[in-house]
Scaffold this active site. Structure first.
Site, PDB file in Angstrom:
ATOM      1  N   ASN A 125      13.349  23.616 -32.498  1.00 31.42           N
ATOM      2  CA  ASN A 125      12.799  24.079 -31.224  1.00 31.42           C
ATOM      3  C   ASN A 125      13.306  23.196 -30.090  1.00 31.42           C
ATOM      4  O   ASN A 125      13.742  22.065 -30.324  1.00 31.42           O
ATOM      5  CB  ASN A 125      11.273  24.036 -31.283  1.00 31.42           C
ATOM      6  CG  ASN A 125      10.704  25.179 -32.107  1.00 31.42           C
ATOM      7  OD1 ASN A 125      11.131  26.308 -31.979  1.00 31.42           O
ATOM      8  ND2 ASN A 125       9.760  24.878 -32.982  1.00 31.42           N
ATOM      9  N   CYS A 132      12.935  31.243 -37.552  1.00 30.75           N
ATOM     10  CA  CYS A 132      11.552  30.792 -37.406  1.00 30.75           C
ATOM     11  C   CYS A 132      10.713  31.511 -38.456  1.00 30.75           C
ATOM     12  O   CYS A 132      11.155  32.482 -39.067  1.00 30.75           O
ATOM     13  CB  CYS A 132      11.060  31.109 -35.995  1.00 30.75           C
ATOM     14  SG  CYS A 132       9.395  30.482 -35.607  1.00 30.75           S
ATOM     15  N   HIS A 133       9.471  31.036 -38.666  1.00 32.25           N
ATOM     16  CA  HIS A 133       8.613  31.678 -39.665  1.00 32.25           C
ATOM     17  C   HIS A 133       7.348  32.283 -39.062  1.00 32.25           C
ATOM     18  O   HIS A 133       6.437  32.656 -39.787  1.00 32.25           O
ATOM     19  CB  HIS A 133       8.240  30.679 -40.768  1.00 32.25           C
ATOM     20  CG  HIS A 133       7.863  29.317 -40.245  1.00 32.25           C
ATOM     21  ND1 HIS A 133       8.474  28.167 -40.669  1.00 32.25           N
ATOM     22  CD2 HIS A 133       6.974  28.937 -39.307  1.00 32.25           C
ATOM     23  CE1 HIS A 133       7.964  27.128 -40.030  1.00 32.25           C
ATOM     24  NE2 HIS A 133       7.048  27.579 -39.199  1.00 32.25           N
ATOM     25  N   HIS A 152       8.380  33.057 -30.670  1.00 34.12           N
ATOM     26  CA  HIS A 152       7.005  32.663 -30.392  1.00 34.12           C
ATOM     27  C   HIS A 152       6.285  33.634 -29.460  1.00 34.12           C
ATOM     28  O   HIS A 152       5.134  33.410 -29.099  1.00 34.12           O
ATOM     29  CB  HIS A 152       6.923  31.235 -29.834  1.00 34.12           C
ATOM     30  CG  HIS A 152       7.283  30.186 -30.852  1.00 34.12           C
ATOM     31  ND1 HIS A 152       7.428  28.860 -30.530  1.00 34.12           N
ATOM     32  CD2 HIS A 152       7.538  30.278 -32.191  1.00 34.12           C
ATOM     33  CE1 HIS A 152       7.751  28.173 -31.627  1.00 34.12           C
ATOM     34  NE2 HIS A 152       7.820  29.026 -32.644  1.00 34.12           N
ATOM     35  N   TYR A 212       1.834  29.784 -23.525  1.00 35.55           N
ATOM     36  CA  TYR A 212       2.907  30.606 -22.941  1.00 35.55           C
ATOM     37  C   TYR A 212       2.371  31.545 -21.868  1.00 35.55           C
ATOM     38  O   TYR A 212       3.158  32.226 -21.199  1.00 35.55           O
ATOM     39  CB  TYR A 212       3.591  31.458 -24.014  1.00 35.55           C
ATOM     40  CG  TYR A 212       4.020  30.691 -25.233  1.00 35.55           C
ATOM     41  CD1 TYR A 212       4.551  29.411 -25.124  1.00 35.55           C
ATOM     42  CD2 TYR A 212       3.887  31.227 -26.499  1.00 35.55           C
ATOM     43  CE1 TYR A 212       4.931  28.697 -26.236  1.00 35.55           C
ATOM     44  CE2 TYR A 212       4.273  30.524 -27.627  1.00 35.55           C
ATOM     45  CZ  TYR A 212       4.791  29.258 -27.488  1.00 35.55           C
ATOM     46  OH  TYR A 212       5.166  28.553 -28.595  1.00 35.55           O
TER      47      TYR A 212
END
Length: 488
Positions: free
Chosen positions: A149, A170-171, A201, A258
């Protein structure tokens, strides 16, 4: 098959071990070479000992090398995997601590917001060095798998400026799908078919089917609200589901930073988060968790080494994308996953230059994205706000333009909801000065930033945040693990 995989940042011990064992679950890969590299010789030797023990216990011909000479590790590599954390926990602590002085309370701070943007500034020059080495000494068509990241910024820089074939991994999507399957009563995620799309994300489950049956918003909301655990831990995420109509992949704590609505006042933070685990919104939660994990590993290393003597269980192969991508590319066994790539029309209502995360298929011809996806308008609007910040952040990192960096931070949704322009300007000066050792592109701007700080009239406060916990000692961690083991 015989080829070479280089892992940069291999001192991320737990994650490196997971990737290593996943890859060795593919029978054709037993004769490959893993080249580990890291800036820490100490960490390198610890992880090499663990991986050597795995190879020995499973009687494999796999070769493992370790060196602090990154270029040597990359020589002849067909695949390069990055797990780096530039600046380590020292710089990361500043990503959380300094914004708090200006009222910006982050749970993770590794994607956007003030911490994520500065994290990107530290990473991008190093990413470009990786790419230069790959172009010069790796296999001609080397593929770069970035796990580090801030995912979108790192991948953007590697593709646009590093000129290396790059995919970001990513997971978050897998973890979100596991939650949805659980609340809907599915036996496993195999019963769930979904299209999840957006940016890293901030991906959204825009199409959900359980055993072929479409799942709508109302059914999903009801399922989450009656769940005994998620109804407490994911309050913010459920609220976004109710308003947007689709579920977000990201955790309660991650998603909160975010958006401009849930973390802008201390009383709002405590209303929406849950303190049962760091990931649900705790102030600086991931910093605390990372610090405890590092301390635990250093202390309990002999146990980790002993555990490496067990045979690899292929049934426990994880859902991390890397091993499945390599298997598909090398054996032509098709794999479907979610990948971070340049948009180029895959998502119709996001910018073409953005790094998006969306479904794709992998075979020997490469990664092939499912194109023509249109996000719900609210999801697209939220993603675009972050994309604009990411774009400015990447351009600032490349150019070393501190004014553009300040504008990127100013336009961040949560920063803009909390701080004034004067506060943002001073905060960025303070972060650049504090992290100068990892920001070579801003070396020319540091003296002036330091001078501005010495005469600034902008007031700050020493604040631990709305929901801060102290780092637990090894004794406390042992006691907690023992209690959990006894309970079940």
């Amino acid at each position: 098959m015989s080829f070479k995989i280089a892992i940069i940042g291999a001192g991320s011990v737990g994650f490196t071990k997971k990737l290593f064992t996943d890859i060795l679950c593919v029978p054709e890969f037993k004769d490959i070479e893993f080249a580990l590299t890291d800036v820490s010789e100490h960490n390198l030797q610890m992880i090499k000992a663990i991986l050597d023990r795995i190879v020995e216990a499973n009687r494999l011909p796999t070769r493992v090398t370790a060196t602090t000479d990154r270029r040597k590790a990359l020589e002849g590599a067909r695949y390069v995997i990055s797990c780096v954390r530039v600046g380590g926990l020292e710089a990361y602590a500043d990503d959380i601590r300094i914004p708090l002085k200006y009222g910006i309370d982050q749970c993770v701070g590794d994607t956007i917001c003030a911490g994520g943007i500065l994290y990107g500034q530290r990473n991008i020059p190093v990413i470009l060095d990786f790419c230069k080495d790959m172009r010069e000494v790796a296999e001609t068509n080397v593929k770069f798998l970035n796990y580090a990241n801030p995912m979108a910024m790192n991948t953007w820089a590697a593709i646009e400026y590093g000129k290396v074939d790059t995919v970001g991994l990513c997971h978050g999507v897998q973890h979100g799908a596991e939650q949805i399957a659980e609340v809907l009563g599915a036996k496993s995620t195999q019963e769930l078919d979904y299209v999840c799309s957006g940016i890293n994300h901030q991906t959204w489950f825009i199409d959900l089917r359980l055993n072929g049956r479409p799942i709508g918003k109302d059914e999903l909301v009801a399922a989450f609200e009656v769940h005994p655990v998620y109804s407490r831990q994911e309050k913010l995420r459920i609220d976004v589901l109710k308003r947007f109509g689709v579920y977000s992949t990201e955790s309660n704590g991650h998603l909160s930073e975010y958006l401009p609505w849930y973390r802008k006042r201390p009383d709002e933070i405590t209303r929406w988060i849950d303190m049962s685990d760091w990931i649900h919104g705790e102030t600086g939660g991931y910093l605390r968790y990372s610090t405890e994990t590092r301390n635990w590993f250093e202390t309990e290393y002999p146990q980790f080494l002993e555990a490496a003597s067990k045979p690899i269980d292929r049934a426990k192969r994880s859902n991390e994308h890397a091993s499945h991508i390599l298997e598909a590319l090398e054996t032509n066994r098709v794999y479907r996953g979610h990948f971070n790539v340049k948009n180029n029309g895959v998502i119709t209502n996001l910018p073409q230059d953005a790094i998006i995360e969306s479904p794709g298929f992998v075979d020997r011809f490469g990664i092939n994205m499912a194109a023509g996806i249109t996000l719900p308008e609210a999801c697209a609007a939220t993603c675009i706000a972050s994309i604009n910040v990411q774009r400015m952040s990447v351009h600032a990192a490349i150019s070393g333009d501190i004014d553009l960096l300040k504008l990127a931070v100013l336009h961040d949704p949560l920063v803009g909801a909390v701080s004034t322009p004067e506060e943002v300007w001073q905060m960025v000066d303070e972060m650049v000065v504090a992290q100068a050792a990892w920001l070579p592109q801003y070396a020319h701007a540091v003296p002036a930033a330091r001078e501005r700080l010495s005469t600034s009239q902008v007031k700050t406060r020493e604040w631990a945040g709305a929901a801060r916990r102290s780092v637990r000692s090894i004794e406390e961690l042992r006691a907690e693990k023992a209690a959990l083991k006894q309970a079940g």
